[in-house]
Write a protein that holds these residues in place. Sequence first.
Motif, PDB file in Angstrom:
ATOM      1  N   HIS A 129      42.610  36.375  41.148  1.00 13.13           N
ATOM      2  CA  HIS A 129      41.188  36.433  41.529  1.00 13.13           C
ATOM      3  C   HIS A 129      40.491  35.219  40.949  1.00 13.13           C
ATOM      4  O   HIS A 129      40.879  34.705  39.901  1.00 13.13           O
ATOM      5  CB  HIS A 129      40.529  37.753  41.110  1.00 13.13           C
ATOM      6  CG  HIS A 129      40.153  37.886  39.674  1.00 13.13           C
ATOM      7  ND1 HIS A 129      38.922  37.495  39.177  1.00 13.13           N
ATOM      8  CD2 HIS A 129      40.823  38.388  38.605  1.00 13.13           C
ATOM      9  CE1 HIS A 129      38.863  37.758  37.883  1.00 13.13           C
ATOM     10  NE2 HIS A 129      40.000  38.299  37.510  1.00 13.13           N
ATOM     11  N   GLU A 191      36.611  40.364  42.610  1.00 10.99           N
ATOM     12  CA  GLU A 191      37.497  41.329  41.930  1.00 10.99           C
ATOM     13  C   GLU A 191      36.770  41.985  40.778  1.00 10.99           C
ATOM     14  O   GLU A 191      36.982  43.150  40.479  1.00 10.99           O
ATOM     15  CB  GLU A 191      38.745  40.587  41.415  1.00 10.99           C
ATOM     16  CG  GLU A 191      39.827  41.499  40.825  1.00 10.99           C
ATOM     17  CD  GLU A 191      39.614  41.864  39.365  1.00 10.99           C
ATOM     18  OE1 GLU A 191      40.277  42.803  38.897  1.00 10.99           O
ATOM     19  OE2 GLU A 191      38.779  41.241  38.679  1.00 10.99           O
ATOM     20  N   ASP A 192      35.921  41.160  40.108  1.00 15.85           N
ATOM     21  CA  ASP A 192      35.448  41.551  38.777  1.00 15.85           C
ATOM     22  C   ASP A 192      34.010  42.053  38.740  1.00 15.85           C
ATOM     23  O   ASP A 192      33.357  41.985  37.707  1.00 15.85           O
ATOM     24  CB  ASP A 192      35.630  40.358  37.819  1.00 15.85           C
ATOM     25  CG  ASP A 192      36.340  40.767  36.541  1.00 15.85           C
ATOM     26  OD1 ASP A 192      36.401  41.969  36.263  1.00 15.85           O
ATOM     27  OD2 ASP A 192      36.808  39.865  35.816  1.00 15.85           O
ATOM     28  N   ASP A 234      47.021  37.541  36.615  1.00 16.79           N
ATOM     29  CA  ASP A 234      45.699  37.938  36.129  1.00 16.79           C
ATOM     30  C   ASP A 234      45.678  37.846  34.605  1.00 16.79           C
ATOM     31  O   ASP A 234      46.426  38.555  33.928  1.00 16.79           O
ATOM     32  CB  ASP A 234      45.392  39.373  36.590  1.00 16.79           C
ATOM     33  CG  ASP A 234      43.920  39.739  36.420  1.00 16.79           C
ATOM     34  OD1 ASP A 234      43.112  38.864  36.031  1.00 16.79           O
ATOM     35  OD2 ASP A 234      43.580  40.910  36.657  1.00 16.79           O
ATOM     36  N   MET A 235      44.868  36.978  34.091  1.00 19.66           N
ATOM     37  CA  MET A 235      44.738  36.761  32.650  1.00 19.66           C
ATOM     38  C   MET A 235      46.075  36.305  32.067  1.00 19.66           C
ATOM     39  O   MET A 235      46.735  37.007  31.311  1.00 19.66           O
ATOM     40  CB  MET A 235      44.204  38.027  31.985  1.00 19.66           C
ATOM     41  CG  MET A 235      42.851  38.388  32.602  1.00 19.66           C
ATOM     42  SD  MET A 235      41.988  39.724  31.842  1.00 19.66           S
ATOM     43  CE  MET A 235      42.766  41.125  32.644  1.00 19.66           C
ATOM     44  N   ASP A 283      44.296  46.828  40.012  1.00 16.53           N
ATOM     45  CA  ASP A 283      44.123  45.382  40.111  1.00 16.53           C
ATOM     46  C   ASP A 283      44.445  45.005  41.565  1.00 16.53           C
ATOM     47  O   ASP A 283      44.894  45.855  42.338  1.00 16.53           O
ATOM     48  CB  ASP A 283      45.061  44.675  39.116  1.00 16.53           C
ATOM     49  CG  ASP A 283      44.528  43.298  38.707  1.00 16.53           C
ATOM     50  OD1 ASP A 283      43.559  42.822  39.332  1.00 16.53           O
ATOM     51  OD2 ASP A 283      45.092  42.690  37.778  1.00 16.53           O
ATOM     52  N   PHE A 307      43.272  44.613  27.208  1.00 18.43           N
ATOM     53  CA  PHE A 307      43.522  43.330  27.881  1.00 18.43           C
ATOM     54  C   PHE A 307      43.286  42.159  26.918  1.00 18.43           C
ATOM     55  O   PHE A 307      43.119  41.028  27.355  1.00 18.43           O
ATOM     56  CB  PHE A 307      42.579  43.173  29.078  1.00 18.43           C
ATOM     57  CG  PHE A 307      42.774  44.210  30.164  1.00 18.43           C
ATOM     58  CD1 PHE A 307      43.796  44.086  31.092  1.00 18.43           C
ATOM     59  CD2 PHE A 307      41.918  45.297  30.255  1.00 18.43           C
ATOM     60  CE1 PHE A 307      43.964  45.032  32.101  1.00 18.43           C
ATOM     61  CE2 PHE A 307      42.082  46.250  31.263  1.00 18.43           C
ATOM     62  CZ  PHE A 307      43.108  46.116  32.185  1.00 18.43           C
ATOM     63  N   TRP A 311      38.457  40.245  26.101  1.00 14.48           N
ATOM     64  CA  TRP A 311      38.279  40.668  27.510  1.00 14.48           C
ATOM     65  C   TRP A 311      36.859  41.164  27.777  1.00 14.48           C
ATOM     66  O   TRP A 311      36.349  42.020  27.060  1.00 14.48           O
ATOM     67  CB  TRP A 311      39.296  41.764  27.841  1.00 14.48           C
ATOM     68  CG  TRP A 311      39.266  42.236  29.273  1.00 14.48           C
ATOM     69  CD1 TRP A 311      39.566  41.511  30.376  1.00 14.48           C
ATOM     70  CD2 TRP A 311      38.922  43.554  29.729  1.00 14.48           C
ATOM     71  NE1 TRP A 311      39.449  42.308  31.508  1.00 14.48           N
ATOM     72  CE2 TRP A 311      39.055  43.548  31.139  1.00 14.48           C
ATOM     73  CE3 TRP A 311      38.523  44.730  29.090  1.00 14.48           C
ATOM     74  CZ2 TRP A 311      38.802  44.695  31.912  1.00 14.48           C
ATOM     75  CZ3 TRP A 311      38.274  45.861  29.856  1.00 14.48           C
ATOM     76  CH2 TRP A 311      38.401  45.828  31.258  1.00 14.48           C
ATOM     77  N   HIS A 312      36.230  40.604  28.798  1.00 14.87           N
ATOM     78  CA  HIS A 312      34.862  40.959  29.197  1.00 14.87           C
ATOM     79  C   HIS A 312      33.868  40.798  28.047  1.00 14.87           C
ATOM     80  O   HIS A 312      32.917  41.571  27.915  1.00 14.87           O
ATOM     81  CB  HIS A 312      34.816  42.377  29.812  1.00 14.87           C
ATOM     82  CG  HIS A 312      35.533  42.462  31.136  1.00 14.87           C
ATOM     83  ND1 HIS A 312      35.636  43.619  31.859  1.00 14.87           N
ATOM     84  CD2 HIS A 312      36.175  41.496  31.852  1.00 14.87           C
ATOM     85  CE1 HIS A 312      36.328  43.372  32.983  1.00 14.87           C
ATOM     86  NE2 HIS A 312      36.662  42.095  32.989  1.00 14.87           N
TER      87      HIS A 312
HETATM   88  C1  AHN Z   1      40.194  47.617  35.452  1.00 13.13           C
HETATM   89  O1  AHN Z   1      39.613  47.314  34.460  1.00 13.13           O
HETATM   90  C2  AHN Z   1      39.926  48.885  36.169  1.00 13.13           C
HETATM   91  N1  AHN Z   1      41.133  46.856  35.980  1.00 13.13           N
HETATM   92  C3  AHN Z   1      41.431  45.564  35.469  1.00 13.13           C
HETATM   93  C4  AHN Z   1      41.230  44.586  36.532  1.00 13.13           C
HETATM   94  C5  AHN Z   1      40.646  43.339  35.997  1.00 13.13           C
HETATM   95  C6  AHN Z   1      39.393  43.175  35.527  1.00 13.13           C
HETATM   96  N2  AHN Z   1      41.243  42.199  35.931  1.00 13.13           N
HETATM   97  C7  AHN Z   1      40.431  41.337  35.436  1.00 13.13           C
HETATM   98  N3  AHN Z   1      39.289  41.904  35.165  1.00 13.13           N
END
Ligand code: AHN
Length: 347
Positions: A129, A191-192, A234-235, A283, A307, A311-312
């Motif tokens: 993404h 995606e996010d 992803d990541m 995902d 993650f 993350w976030h």
């Molecule tokens: C959830 O947090 C539900 N799925 C991880 C998908 C994601 C978020 N990948 C990157 N940011």
Amino acid sequence: MNDILRFATGWFKLPALGVWLCIIAACQEQPKEMPQNTTKLILHPTPEFNADSAYTFVEQQVALGPRVPNTEPHRKAAEMFLSAFRRFGWEVQAQDFEAIAYNGTILKSRNIIASYNPQAKRRILLAAHWDTRPYADMDEDKSRRREAIDGANDGGSGVGVLLEIARVIGKQQDSLKISHIGIDIILFDSEDYGQPQDEEQVAFKKDSWCLGSQHWAKNKHREGYTAYYGILLDMVGAKDARFLLEGHSMEYAPSVVKKVWDTAHQLGFGKYFVYEATNSLIDDHLYVNQLAGIPMIDIIQYEKGSFGSFWHTHRDKMDIISKETLYAVGKTVLQVLYNEDAAIAEQ
Ligand code: AHN
Ligand code: ZN
């Protein structure tokens, strides 16, 4: 008597459901058996994956600012990807669509699709993404949780690796030119934009993540498009990242997981690609598996429900990105592609 019976069965039904949910959750946590690197793979020659270049591709995205749908950095990033793939000699198209976010916001979205050897029947799909999260809902600093994040790892890293793969494949001539398989790279948008984790007043909305892959899986860029299999990144850029065997990947595409993890181990990347099960994630690969019917795995940093601590949060920025991690992932995927091309050439 009847009442007692009804009461009794009713009483038993509730805990029975709870027990089942626990069993399902527990099963997901159980390590699934997977033979470790029993197959000795031939490593066919590949061109070099340049980690400095991959890192620069991540930097260039971050330099634009957070790539949140409906913003200027988001528009600019899409143009940057289209021109990069074109420069590398790939056929490109943008799939424009409007996605509706969990809160009703209309997100002007673009899936970016690049194809190598567009006529080849046997295709491999790679994806990541490219949008970044509008929130830092996991940040320690509550006052900054509604500010968008840089998304160096979450959004930037997967795209950086895929751009470098596209660059090196595109410039090969003669013996290292891939000529038997076709490759499609899809950069999924939106995606996010999933429902914030710290927002409780809004009812939980299913499928609020991965809007770009959901759209693509229902509206493929080419009629009847399919692929042998897919690999989602992803990541994939943080220092000391560990990629475990994610549940949905093992459920839908166990042989692809084995191929990728065995390849990584044989290349000496065993510290990143770990033969250990982890639970199933929502995902982009989930929708590609379920809606498009293409077996797709997820290479994602996820372990023990996390993650990564950044993350976030606002700590997801350039300084957590490691060239070594980008290299391990990029070289592994490149090796899988070259082995696939050689396997078909030998047929
Ligand atoms: C959830 O947090 C539900 N799925 C991880 C998908 C994601 C978020 N990948 C990157 N940011
Ligand atoms: Zn995210």
